[in-house]
Design a protein around this motif. Structure first.
Motif, mmCIF file in Angstrom:
data_model
loop_
_atom_site.group_PDB
_atom_site.id
_atom_site.type_symbol
_atom_site.label_atom_id
_atom_site.label_comp_id
_atom_site.label_asym_id
_atom_site.label_seq_id
_atom_site.Cartn_x
_atom_site.Cartn_y
_atom_site.Cartn_z
ATOM 1 N N THR A 1 -24.289 12.463 -28.983
ATOM 2 C CA THR A 1 -25.334 12.455 -30.004
ATOM 3 C C THR A 1 -24.753 12.299 -31.408
ATOM 4 O O THR A 1 -25.381 11.702 -32.277
ATOM 5 C CB THR A 1 -26.180 13.735 -29.920
ATOM 6 N N THR A 2 -23.548 12.812 -31.632
ATOM 7 C CA THR A 2 -22.899 12.620 -32.928
ATOM 8 C C THR A 2 -22.581 11.139 -33.159
ATOM 9 O O THR A 2 -22.854 10.577 -34.223
ATOM 10 C CB THR A 2 -21.604 13.441 -33.015
ATOM 11 N N THR A 3 -22.018 10.496 -32.132
ATOM 12 C CA THR A 3 -21.691 9.077 -32.234
ATOM 13 C C THR A 3 -22.949 8.230 -32.385
ATOM 14 O O THR A 3 -23.023 7.328 -33.240
ATOM 15 C CB THR A 3 -20.915 8.622 -30.987
ATOM 16 N N LEU A 4 -23.957 8.525 -31.568
ATOM 17 C CA LEU A 4 -25.205 7.775 -31.645
ATOM 18 C C LEU A 4 -25.843 7.907 -33.024
ATOM 19 O O LEU A 4 -26.335 6.924 -33.595
ATOM 20 C CB LEU A 4 -26.170 8.269 -30.566
ATOM 21 N N LEU B 1 -35.070 13.299 -27.688
ATOM 22 C CA LEU B 1 -35.625 11.983 -27.390
ATOM 23 C C LEU B 1 -34.883 11.319 -26.236
ATOM 24 O O LEU B 1 -35.472 10.552 -25.470
ATOM 25 C CB LEU B 1 -35.553 11.077 -28.628
ATOM 26 N N GLY B 2 -33.600 11.628 -26.126
ATOM 27 C CA GLY B 2 -32.784 11.061 -25.052
ATOM 28 C C GLY B 2 -32.912 11.801 -23.740
ATOM 29 O O GLY B 2 -32.219 11.479 -22.775
ATOM 30 N N GLU B 3 -33.820 12.807 -23.702
ATOM 31 C CA GLU B 3 -34.032 13.597 -22.487
ATOM 32 C C GLU B 3 -32.701 14.135 -21.964
ATOM 33 O O GLU B 3 -32.368 14.046 -20.779
ATOM 34 C CB GLU B 3 -34.737 12.755 -21.415
ATOM 35 N N THR C 1 -26.505 8.372 -20.729
ATOM 36 C CA THR C 1 -27.945 8.361 -20.444
ATOM 37 C C THR C 1 -28.757 8.647 -21.697
ATOM 38 O O THR C 1 -29.819 8.042 -21.923
ATOM 39 C CB THR C 1 -28.284 9.391 -19.359
ATOM 40 N N ILE C 2 -28.273 9.574 -22.524
ATOM 41 C CA ILE C 2 -28.989 9.899 -23.757
ATOM 42 C C ILE C 2 -29.114 8.662 -24.641
ATOM 43 O O ILE C 2 -30.196 8.337 -25.141
ATOM 44 C CB ILE C 2 -28.276 11.031 -24.514
ATOM 45 N N THR C 3 -28.014 7.959 -24.823
ATOM 46 C CA THR C 3 -28.017 6.766 -25.671
ATOM 47 C C THR C 3 -28.972 5.705 -25.143
ATOM 48 O O THR C 3 -29.759 5.117 -25.900
ATOM 49 C CB THR C 3 -26.596 6.186 -25.768
ATOM 50 N N ARG C 4 -28.926 5.464 -23.842
ATOM 51 C CA ARG C 4 -29.795 4.442 -23.254
ATOM 52 C C ARG C 4 -31.271 4.831 -23.367
ATOM 53 O O ARG C 4 -32.129 3.988 -23.626
ATOM 54 C CB ARG C 4 -29.408 4.225 -21.785
ATOM 55 N N THR C 5 -31.560 6.123 -23.182
ATOM 56 C CA THR C 5 -32.947 6.573 -23.245
ATOM 57 C C THR C 5 -33.490 6.512 -24.674
ATOM 58 O O THR C 5 -34.629 6.090 -24.904
ATOM 59 C CB THR C 5 -33.077 7.999 -22.695
ATOM 60 N N VAL C 6 -32.676 6.944 -25.650
ATOM 61 C CA VAL C 6 -33.094 6.848 -27.048
ATOM 62 C C VAL C 6 -33.362 5.397 -27.423
ATOM 63 O O VAL C 6 -34.377 5.081 -28.064
ATOM 64 C CB VAL C 6 -32.034 7.458 -27.983
ATOM 65 N N ALA C 7 -32.476 4.516 -27.023
ATOM 66 C CA ALA C 7 -32.659 3.091 -27.340
ATOM 67 C C ALA C 7 -33.955 2.556 -26.737
ATOM 68 O O ALA C 7 -34.707 1.815 -27.389
ATOM 69 C CB ALA C 7 -31.473 2.285 -26.833
ATOM 70 N N LEU D 1 -29.249 23.130 -28.771
ATOM 71 C CA LEU D 1 -29.682 21.816 -29.256
ATOM 72 C C LEU D 1 -31.136 21.545 -28.872
ATOM 73 O O LEU D 1 -31.913 21.028 -29.672
ATOM 74 C CB LEU D 1 -28.786 20.720 -28.669
ATOM 75 N N TYR D 2 -31.494 21.919 -27.651
ATOM 76 C CA TYR D 2 -32.862 21.672 -27.195
ATOM 77 C C TYR D 2 -33.849 22.568 -27.939
ATOM 78 O O TYR D 2 -34.961 22.139 -28.260
ATOM 79 C CB TYR D 2 -32.964 21.903 -25.693
#
Length: 206
Positions: free
Chosen positions: A21-24, A43-45, A70-76, A132-133
């Motif tokens: 999440t930091t990188t994203l 948002l990235g579930e 998965t977080i990155t792909r879901t946010v996108a 975080l959640y």
């Protein structure tokens, strides 16, 4: 470019709690979209749970998030963004992909194989990602004014420190060999199972 180095201006990496999440967040800010780390995680579930007791591990692994990337792909997908994802087993090709992006003026995020991490110190934001959640739910409740989101945030504010307590018991058990700490961790985990179920039932009413 000087001395083989490529320097991109205006790429900010504020202190984050979790590597993905930091990188994203840094990549999105470079494109003009500034979202909090907790918002990206939600948002990235990103929330999950896994208990993995493999023969090659010295002790069982507890995980609190979804699979890497998965977080990155879901946010996108949720934001309608296009990802440029390149995978290779070749270090030379990987570095070429990175330098091509940098030369074009775009920062690049890297995913590298890492050993399993501890739930308190392994880039989880503490409390097996529950902190975080909690922050995600609290931020959403502020934005939309929903009572169930607000209650969900309150429940995860109760849940998060209990995971820290479990981590403390497990660490102490490993350091001292005293099984009483495993018994205490087990009792807290039983309590957490009920609390997490109740929290998810609240959120399911959204």
């Amino acid at each position: 470019m000087t001395s083989g180095r490529i320097i991109l201006e205006e790429v900010a990496f504020p202190g984050g709690q979790h590597c993905e999440t930091t990188t994203l967040g840094a990549l999105l800010r470079h494109e003009g979209l500034d979202l909090s780390e907790s918002m990206l995680f939600g948002l990235g579930e990103g929330l999950g749970f896994v208990y993995w007791d493999a023969k090659n591990l010295d002790f069982p692994f507890l995980g609190g998030r979804t699979k890497p990337a998965t977080i990155t792909r879901t946010v996108a997908a949720r934001l309608g963004l296009t990802l440029d994802v390149r995978e290779t087993a070749s270090p030379r090709k990987a570095w070429q992909n990175v330098t091509e992006a940098l030369a074009a003026g775009r920062p690049a995020g890297l995913q590298l194989p890492l050993a399993a991490s501890l739930m308190e110190r392994g880039g989880t934001g503490g409390s097996l990602f529950r902190a975080l959640y909690r922050d995600f739910l609290t931020e959403c409740a502020t934005l939309v004014g929903d009572d169930n989101l607000r209650e969900g945030g309150r429940r995860y504010a109760e849940i998060a420190p209990l995971w820290t307590e479990v981590a403390g018991h497990l660490t102490t058990a490993g350091e001292t060999g005293d099984h009483i700490h495993l018994t205490r961790a087990s009792a807290t985990l039983t309590q957490l199972a009920a609390l997490e179920r109740a929290a998810m039932q609240t959120l399911a009413a959204l």
